[in-house]
Design a protein around this motif. Structure first.
Motif, short mmCIF file in Angstrom:
data_model
loop_
_atom_site.label_atom_id
_atom_site.label_comp_id
_atom_site.label_asym_id
_atom_site.label_seq_id
_atom_site.Cartn_x
_atom_site.Cartn_y
_atom_site.Cartn_z
N LYS A 18 -0.40 -0.44 -5.75
CA LYS A 18 1.05 -0.39 -5.93
C LYS A 18 1.58 -1.72 -6.46
CE LYS A 18 5.29 0.28 -3.28
NZ LYS A 18 5.86 0.75 -2.01
N ASP A 19 1.16 -2.82 -5.86
CA ASP A 19 1.69 -4.14 -6.20
C ASP A 19 0.52 -5.08 -6.46
OD1 ASP A 19 2.73 -6.75 -6.17
OD2 ASP A 19 4.28 -6.22 -4.72
N PRO A 20 0.26 -5.42 -7.73
CA PRO A 20 -0.91 -6.24 -8.03
C PRO A 20 -0.86 -7.63 -7.40
CG PRO A 20 0.47 -6.02 -9.97
CD PRO A 20 1.02 -5.09 -8.94
N ALA A 21 0.32 -8.21 -7.24
CA ALA A 21 0.41 -9.54 -6.64
C ALA A 21 -0.11 -9.50 -5.20
CB ALA A 21 1.84 -10.06 -6.69
N LYS A 22 0.31 -8.51 -4.43
CA LYS A 22 -0.15 -8.38 -3.04
C LYS A 22 -1.64 -8.07 -2.99
CE LYS A 22 4.19 -6.95 -0.93
NZ LYS A 22 4.94 -5.84 -0.31
N SER A 23 -2.10 -7.19 -3.88
CA SER A 23 -3.52 -6.82 -3.88
C SER A 23 -4.39 -7.99 -4.30
CB SER A 23 -3.74 -5.63 -4.81
OG SER A 23 -3.10 -4.50 -4.28
N LEU A 24 -3.98 -8.74 -5.32
CA LEU A 24 -4.77 -9.90 -5.75
C LEU A 24 -4.81 -10.97 -4.66
CD1 LEU A 24 -3.72 -10.12 -9.48
CD2 LEU A 24 -5.98 -9.51 -8.59
N GLU A 25 -3.70 -11.16 -3.97
CA GLU A 25 -3.68 -12.12 -2.87
C GLU A 25 -4.69 -11.69 -1.80
OE1 GLU A 25 -0.66 -13.96 0.52
OE2 GLU A 25 0.10 -12.49 -0.90
N PHE A 26 -4.71 -10.40 -1.48
CA PHE A 26 -5.64 -9.90 -0.47
C PHE A 26 -7.09 -10.04 -0.93
CE2 PHE A 26 -8.25 -6.51 1.32
CZ PHE A 26 -8.08 -6.71 2.68
N TYR A 27 -7.41 -9.50 -2.09
CA TYR A 27 -8.81 -9.49 -2.52
C TYR A 27 -9.33 -10.88 -2.90
CZ TYR A 27 -9.00 -4.46 -2.18
OH TYR A 27 -9.00 -3.18 -1.68
N CYS A 28 -8.48 -11.72 -3.48
CA CYS A 28 -8.93 -13.06 -3.87
C CYS A 28 -8.80 -14.07 -2.74
CB CYS A 28 -8.16 -13.52 -5.11
SG CYS A 28 -8.50 -12.54 -6.58
N ASP A 29 -7.61 -14.16 -2.13
CA ASP A 29 -7.38 -15.19 -1.12
C ASP A 29 -7.98 -14.84 0.24
OD1 ASP A 29 -6.02 -16.46 -3.15
OD2 ASP A 29 -4.03 -15.98 -2.37
N VAL A 30 -7.89 -13.58 0.64
CA VAL A 30 -8.40 -13.18 1.96
C VAL A 30 -9.90 -12.90 1.91
CG1 VAL A 30 -8.26 -11.44 3.80
CG2 VAL A 30 -6.16 -12.28 2.70
N LEU A 78 -15.00 -4.56 -8.60
CA LEU A 78 -13.88 -3.76 -8.13
C LEU A 78 -12.80 -3.82 -9.21
CD1 LEU A 78 -12.54 -2.12 -5.85
CD2 LEU A 78 -11.65 -4.30 -4.98
N GLU A 79 -12.40 -2.66 -9.68
CA GLU A 79 -11.32 -2.57 -10.67
C GLU A 79 -10.06 -2.10 -9.95
OE1 GLU A 79 -9.84 0.36 -14.26
OE2 GLU A 79 -11.99 0.24 -13.84
N LEU A 80 -9.01 -2.92 -10.00
CA LEU A 80 -7.72 -2.53 -9.48
C LEU A 80 -6.85 -2.12 -10.66
CD1 LEU A 80 -7.08 -5.46 -6.96
CD2 LEU A 80 -8.19 -3.26 -6.54
N THR A 81 -6.30 -0.93 -10.58
CA THR A 81 -5.44 -0.42 -11.65
C THR A 81 -4.01 -0.37 -11.15
OG1 THR A 81 -7.22 0.90 -12.61
CG2 THR A 81 -4.97 1.56 -13.15
N ASP A 145 -6.51 -2.81 3.11
CA ASP A 145 -5.89 -3.62 2.06
C ASP A 145 -4.39 -3.28 2.00
OD1 ASP A 145 -5.46 -1.36 0.43
OD2 ASP A 145 -6.58 -2.16 -1.25
N PRO A 146 -3.61 -3.91 1.13
CA PRO A 146 -2.17 -3.66 1.10
C PRO A 146 -1.78 -2.20 0.80
CG PRO A 146 -2.64 -5.71 -0.02
CD PRO A 146 -3.97 -5.06 0.29
N ASP A 147 -2.67 -1.43 0.18
CA ASP A 147 -2.38 -0.03 -0.11
C ASP A 147 -2.95 0.91 0.94
OD1 ASP A 147 -0.99 0.22 -2.88
OD2 ASP A 147 -2.52 -1.33 -3.13
N GLY A 148 -3.55 0.36 1.98
CA GLY A 148 -4.10 1.18 3.05
C GLY A 148 -5.53 1.63 2.83
N TYR A 149 -6.17 1.17 1.74
CA TYR A 149 -7.58 1.52 1.54
C TYR A 149 -8.42 0.82 2.60
CZ TYR A 149 -6.24 3.15 -3.14
OH TYR A 149 -5.67 3.80 -4.19
#
Length: 162
Positions: A18-30, A78-81, A145-149
């Motif tokens: 849904k929100d790439p900024a939140k997802s990138l923060e999670f996958y990259c920073d966390v 991992l590809e985030l779309t 993750d931020p989208d509930g996956y």
């Protein structure tokens, strides 16, 4: 049958976010993944973010053609779309695969030390679906993750009984 007779490689799994900024923060920073390549597809109004684990971010080519070949020849990407505009919608946008009707379940990450990883996720306020102490399977946990996956976190050594 010969092992991998065709020379195939399992390259990537795609998740819609849904929100790439939140997802990138999670996958990259966390989680510590590296953004290997980003591609904006204006005609389709979506962006693709390819992530992977790397020991040296400098190994990722800067040239677009070389970066594409690098990403599409790796394993475990991992590809985030991100479909443009979804970040402005209220509530969840995508089905996580674990609610009814069930489908996709989770991705999994091997971690050197499950206990240390759990403490790291706790410090960062990561949501757990299942903590190691919950249930009978004490050698795994699931975070969201931020989208509930769901993301299974495990230690290969513990899984092997060591």
């Amino acid at each position: 049958m010969a092992a991998n007779p065709h020379g195939y490689t399992f390259n990537h799994t795609m998740l819609r976010v849904k929100d790439p900024a939140k997802s990138l923060e999670f996958y990259c920073d966390v989680l510590g993944m590296t953004l290997l390549r980003k591609s904006d597809v204006e005609a389709g109004e979506f962006s693709l973010y390819f992530l992977g684990f790397t020991d040296d971010e400098d190994e990722v080519p800067k040239d677009e053609k070389a970066a594409a070949e690098y990403v599409f020849s790796r394993q475990g990407v991992l590809e985030l779309t991100h479909n443009w505009g979804t970040e402005d919608e209220d509530g969840p946008v995508y089905h996580d695969g674990n609610a009814e009707p069930q489908g996709f379940g989770h991705i999994a990450l091997d971690l050197p030390d499950l206990e240390e990883a759990v403490a790291h996720f706790d410090r960062l306020g990561v949501e757990f679906q299942k903590r190691p102490e919950d249930g009978k399977m004490r050698h795994i946990a699931f975070i969201k993750d931020p989208d509930g996956y769901w993301i299974e976190i495990l230690s290969a050594k513990a899984m092997a009984g060591g």
